[in-house]
Every structure is written in structure tokens, then in C-alpha cells.
Design a protein around this motif. Structure first.
Motif, PDB file in Angstrom:
ATOM      1  N   ALA A  71     -29.083   2.128  -1.881  1.00 38.51           N
ATOM      2  CA  ALA A  71     -29.651   1.712  -0.604  1.00 38.51           C
ATOM      3  C   ALA A  71     -30.974   2.395  -0.289  1.00 38.51           C
ATOM      4  O   ALA A  71     -31.829   1.810   0.374  1.00 38.51           O
ATOM      5  CB  ALA A  71     -28.652   1.963   0.518  1.00 38.51           C
ATOM      6  N   THR A  72     -31.171   3.622  -0.785  1.00 35.05           N
ATOM      7  CA  THR A  72     -32.429   4.312  -0.486  1.00 35.05           C
ATOM      8  C   THR A  72     -33.609   3.673  -1.213  1.00 35.05           C
ATOM      9  O   THR A  72     -34.736   3.815  -0.769  1.00 35.05           O
ATOM     10  CB  THR A  72     -32.383   5.801  -0.888  1.00 35.05           C
ATOM     11  N   THR A  73     -33.360   3.002  -2.312  1.00 34.05           N
ATOM     12  CA  THR A  73     -34.377   2.399  -3.186  1.00 34.05           C
ATOM     13  C   THR A  73     -35.383   3.419  -3.716  1.00 34.05           C
ATOM     14  O   THR A  73     -36.472   3.061  -4.140  1.00 34.05           O
ATOM     15  CB  THR A  73     -35.126   1.219  -2.520  1.00 34.05           C
ATOM     16  N   LEU A  74     -35.025   4.689  -3.724  1.00 33.70           N
ATOM     17  CA  LEU A  74     -35.920   5.754  -4.181  1.00 33.70           C
ATOM     18  C   LEU A  74     -35.686   6.137  -5.642  1.00 33.70           C
ATOM     19  O   LEU A  74     -36.472   6.889  -6.209  1.00 33.70           O
ATOM     20  CB  LEU A  74     -35.738   7.002  -3.316  1.00 33.70           C
TER      21      LEU A  74
ATOM     22  N   ARG B 248     -24.158  21.535   0.372  1.00 36.23           N
ATOM     23  CA  ARG B 248     -23.742  21.087   1.700  1.00 36.23           C
ATOM     24  C   ARG B 248     -22.308  20.573   1.625  1.00 36.23           C
ATOM     25  O   ARG B 248     -22.088  19.399   1.349  1.00 36.23           O
ATOM     26  CB  ARG B 248     -24.677  19.974   2.179  1.00 36.23           C
ATOM     27  N   PRO B 249     -21.327  21.452   1.835  1.00 37.94           N
ATOM     28  CA  PRO B 249     -19.925  21.062   1.686  1.00 37.94           C
ATOM     29  C   PRO B 249     -19.500  19.876   2.550  1.00 37.94           C
ATOM     30  O   PRO B 249     -18.554  19.186   2.219  1.00 37.94           O
ATOM     31  CB  PRO B 249     -19.153  22.315   2.100  1.00 37.94           C
ATOM     32  N   ASP B 250     -20.211  19.611   3.646  1.00 31.82           N
ATOM     33  CA  ASP B 250     -19.823  18.504   4.524  1.00 31.82           C
ATOM     34  C   ASP B 250     -20.543  17.205   4.189  1.00 31.82           C
ATOM     35  O   ASP B 250     -20.376  16.205   4.880  1.00 31.82           O
ATOM     36  CB  ASP B 250     -20.051  18.879   5.994  1.00 31.82           C
ATOM     37  N   PHE B 251     -21.332  17.188   3.105  1.00 28.89           N
ATOM     38  CA  PHE B 251     -22.019  15.957   2.728  1.00 28.89           C
ATOM     39  C   PHE B 251     -20.994  14.912   2.333  1.00 28.89           C
ATOM     40  O   PHE B 251     -20.072  15.167   1.571  1.00 28.89           O
ATOM     41  CB  PHE B 251     -22.987  16.178   1.555  1.00 28.89           C
ATOM     42  N   ASP B 252     -21.169  13.717   2.859  1.00 27.56           N
ATOM     43  CA  ASP B 252     -20.271  12.612   2.539  1.00 27.56           C
ATOM     44  C   ASP B 252     -21.070  11.322   2.727  1.00 27.56           C
ATOM     45  O   ASP B 252     -21.630  11.105   3.804  1.00 27.56           O
ATOM     46  CB  ASP B 252     -19.067  12.633   3.483  1.00 27.56           C
ATOM     47  N   PRO B 253     -21.147  10.472   1.710  1.00 31.39           N
ATOM     48  CA  PRO B 253     -21.905   9.227   1.870  1.00 31.39           C
ATOM     49  C   PRO B 253     -21.355   8.344   2.991  1.00 31.39           C
ATOM     50  O   PRO B 253     -22.077   7.514   3.541  1.00 31.39           O
ATOM     51  CB  PRO B 253     -21.795   8.540   0.504  1.00 31.39           C
ATOM     52  N   ARG B 254     -20.088   8.552   3.365  1.00 31.62           N
ATOM     53  CA  ARG B 254     -19.512   7.782   4.473  1.00 31.62           C
ATOM     54  C   ARG B 254     -20.193   8.103   5.794  1.00 31.62           C
ATOM     55  O   ARG B 254     -20.164   7.287   6.721  1.00 31.62           O
ATOM     56  CB  ARG B 254     -18.002   8.025   4.557  1.00 31.62           C
ATOM     57  N   ASN B 255     -20.834   9.278   5.886  1.00 29.13           N
ATOM     58  CA  ASN B 255     -21.588   9.612   7.096  1.00 29.13           C
ATOM     59  C   ASN B 255     -22.743   8.635   7.304  1.00 29.13           C
ATOM     60  O   ASN B 255     -23.244   8.490   8.413  1.00 29.13           O
ATOM     61  CB  ASN B 255     -22.155  11.030   7.019  1.00 29.13           C
ATOM     62  N   TYR B 256     -23.175   7.991   6.227  1.00 30.77           N
ATOM     63  CA  TYR B 256     -24.291   7.048   6.265  1.00 30.77           C
ATOM     64  C   TYR B 256     -23.807   5.606   6.139  1.00 30.77           C
ATOM     65  O   TYR B 256     -24.613   4.685   6.038  1.00 30.77           O
ATOM     66  CB  TYR B 256     -25.281   7.372   5.140  1.00 30.77           C
ATOM     67  N   GLY B 257     -22.482   5.417   6.093  1.00 34.80           N
ATOM     68  CA  GLY B 257     -21.912   4.082   6.028  1.00 34.80           C
ATOM     69  C   GLY B 257     -21.657   3.565   4.627  1.00 34.80           C
ATOM     70  O   GLY B 257     -21.418   2.373   4.444  1.00 34.80           O
ATOM     71  N   TYR B 258     -21.687   4.441   3.626  1.00 33.26           N
ATOM     72  CA  TYR B 258     -21.465   4.026   2.237  1.00 33.26           C
ATOM     73  C   TYR B 258     -20.233   4.724   1.684  1.00 33.26           C
ATOM     74  O   TYR B 258     -20.122   5.946   1.781  1.00 33.26           O
ATOM     75  CB  TYR B 258     -22.690   4.353   1.377  1.00 33.26           C
ATOM     76  N   PRO B 259     -19.309   3.960   1.087  1.00 32.30           N
ATOM     77  CA  PRO B 259     -18.083   4.587   0.589  1.00 32.30           C
ATOM     78  C   PRO B 259     -18.302   5.491  -0.623  1.00 32.30           C
ATOM     79  O   PRO B 259     -17.516   6.393  -0.858  1.00 32.30           O
ATOM     80  CB  PRO B 259     -17.180   3.405   0.233  1.00 32.30           C
ATOM     81  N   LYS B 260     -19.378   5.256  -1.376  1.00 31.57           N
ATOM     82  CA  LYS B 260     -19.636   6.055  -2.575  1.00 31.57           C
ATOM     83  C   LYS B 260     -21.097   6.490  -2.617  1.00 31.57           C
ATOM     84  O   LYS B 260     -21.977   5.822  -2.074  1.00 31.57           O
ATOM     85  CB  LYS B 260     -19.329   5.254  -3.840  1.00 31.57           C
TER      86      LYS B 260
END
Length: 137
Positions: free
Chosen positions: A107-110, A88-100
Motif C-alpha cells: 500500500a505504501t508503493t515505496l 517497536r514492540p507495539d508495531f502492528d500492521p493492523r494499526n494501519y488497517g492491514y492484516p499483514k
């Protein structure tokens, strides 16, 4: 090929890129002459429960960890990130509010996390493993 664009960018273009970055995720340097409210605000971090409810995200993360993992289920976080970007070339953790990616994973705790030092003054490498996986033995 790197691509940049807004969220309205056609999906075929996004998919054709090796890495696609949404311009909304880019943080601009503060311009002292611009009003403060004109500065972009980073997206608020999604809570763990919200992240777990996103089945597409959870499946993407778990599949990437499985693909990059060794016999004990541990995968280097960098390898996981590389696999996700290829899928998924557009995947970015910033989309979920995380810089890295590491912050998103935490955050997922999984996933279990393990910082391993390769020595010789090199930075620690983060390894992760799906918590559902039980150690062999």
C-alpha cells in the motif's frame, strides 16, 4: 515477553516487551447471541498517500529494509518484520488497517517486491527493496 493491553497501556511497559499486542487489534470470534453491532470492526485500511505522509512509519520501514538488505538492497520481508518488532514492540500492521505487513508494504508503493520460490515445495519468500535504490551496474 509478550504483552497485551489497551492503547492506554503505559509506554514503559510496552517498551519492556519483546512483542506487545493492543487488544483493540484482536478480532473476537462471532458470538451468535451478541448483537451484530457489538462485534469489533477492523480498522479501515489507510490509503497510500496517508501512509506516505506518516514520516515515522516511512522511516521505520526504510530503516528496517536497509538493515536487513543484501548488497543489492533486497531484504526478506520476515527479517524486516523482525527488525521492526525489536525496535517497536507495539508495531502492528493492523494499526494501519492491514492484516499483514506485506499488505502495508504494498500500500505504501515505496518498495519493489519480489516473490522467490526456494523450491522443494516450500512457500515463496517475499523480498522487498526501497524503490529509491538503483541496481548496481
Amino acid at each position: 515477553m509478550y504483552g497485551f493491553g489497551e492503547r492506554k497501556t503505559p509506554q514503559p511497559f510496552v517498551a519492556a516487551c519483546d512483542k506487545f499486542i493492543y487488544t483493540e487489534n484482536l478480532i473476537h470470534l462471532h458470538n451468535p447471541t451478541a448483537p451484530v453491532e457489538a462485534d469489533p470492526k477492523p480498522k479501515a485500511a489507510m490509503a497510500g498517500a496517508q501512509l506516505k505522509a506518516d514520516t515515522a512509519l516511512v522511516n521505520q520501514l526504510r530503516n528496517a529494509v536497509e538493515a536487513a538488505s543484501d548488497d543489492d538492497g533486497w531484504a526478506a520481508l520476515a527479517a524486516v518484520g523482525s527488525i521492526i518488532t525489536k525496535q517497536r514492540p507495539d508495531f502492528d500492521p493492523r494499526n494501519y488497517g492491514y492484516p499483514k505487513l506485506s499488505g502495508l508494504i504494498t500500500a505504501t508503493t515505496l518498495f519493489e517486491q519480489d516473490r522467490r520460490s526456494p523450491g522443494d515445495g516450500k512457500p515463496a519468500v517475499i523480498y522487498i527493496r526501497d524503490k529509491r535504490r538503483r541496481p548496481a551496474g
